[in-house]
Write an enzyme that holds these catalytic residues in place. Sequence first.
Site, mmCIF file in Angstrom:
data_model
loop_
_atom_site.group_PDB
_atom_site.id
_atom_site.type_symbol
_atom_site.label_atom_id
_atom_site.label_comp_id
_atom_site.label_asym_id
_atom_site.label_seq_id
_atom_site.Cartn_x
_atom_site.Cartn_y
_atom_site.Cartn_z
ATOM 1 N N TYR A 28 33.497 -49.902 -7.404
ATOM 2 C CA TYR A 28 34.761 -50.582 -7.099
ATOM 3 C C TYR A 28 35.828 -49.557 -6.741
ATOM 4 O O TYR A 28 36.523 -49.698 -5.724
ATOM 5 C CB TYR A 28 35.200 -51.411 -8.308
ATOM 6 N N SER A 82 44.025 -51.132 -4.893
ATOM 7 C CA SER A 82 44.077 -51.148 -6.360
ATOM 8 C C SER A 82 44.570 -49.784 -6.810
ATOM 9 O O SER A 82 44.417 -48.794 -6.079
ATOM 10 C CB SER A 82 42.683 -51.419 -6.941
#
Length: 263
Positions: free
Chosen positions: A153, A140
Amino acid sequence: MKVSGKTIWITGASSGIGEALAYALARAGARLILSSRNEAELSRVKNACASPTLHAVEPIDLSQLNGLETKAQGVWDLYGPVDILINNAGVSQRYLALDSSLELDRKIMDVNFYGTVALTRPILKNMAARKSGQIVVIASVLGLYGMQTRTTYAASKHALRGYFQSLRNELFGTALTITLIYPGYVTTKVSENALTADGKTHGKTDVGHAKGISPKSCAESILKAIEKNKAEVVIAGPKEALGVYVARWFPALFRAVSARINV
């Protein structure tokens, strides 16, 4: 390298980027192994792929760390050799660090990082033995910078980046390669499935994801990166791509601006 005729294992293949990748790779002539927790959705994706009889469904839960390495070896023995492993499965968050618990943080790390590592190692050992293979990791842009309400995350994606960049160095001089992908906002259910501080799912699509790039477009870019054997690729809209640039070259400015963003 063309993917036609290759055996490719995709985790997180029942929706979003993984589903779109399955369709793109199947159209390109690959033979797929599709994994996620949802067997019914995996079967739906398989049947929607080009040449569905070529592909296999193998349900897997990356949070169940015990047995993952045995599972991976079993998949290799049954369907292998695996030419390309695409680590795509993951879970996001929508909570502040002070509102949550270590148990929830650990759950995200288990799925996103430890589960990925556990699944990859036996496949990589087999690839090393046959001197051929490619590991693809869908990380990501939050593996390149941090953002509020994404603490764990982002930590998991930073961990993937550090682990697989280091692994690439260990594989230097071999025929094994690592491709790291850093997507920005993509119109998937990642925000709907994200965990909140009470352990429940967020249940709604954030504005950023609703306005993100399509899974199909993202998958097509990933396919190009795989075939060109790219080391690292950012696949993102203009705002996230700008964020990557500013975070790298103007970190003080990024810190000042990012803290004020409503995510």
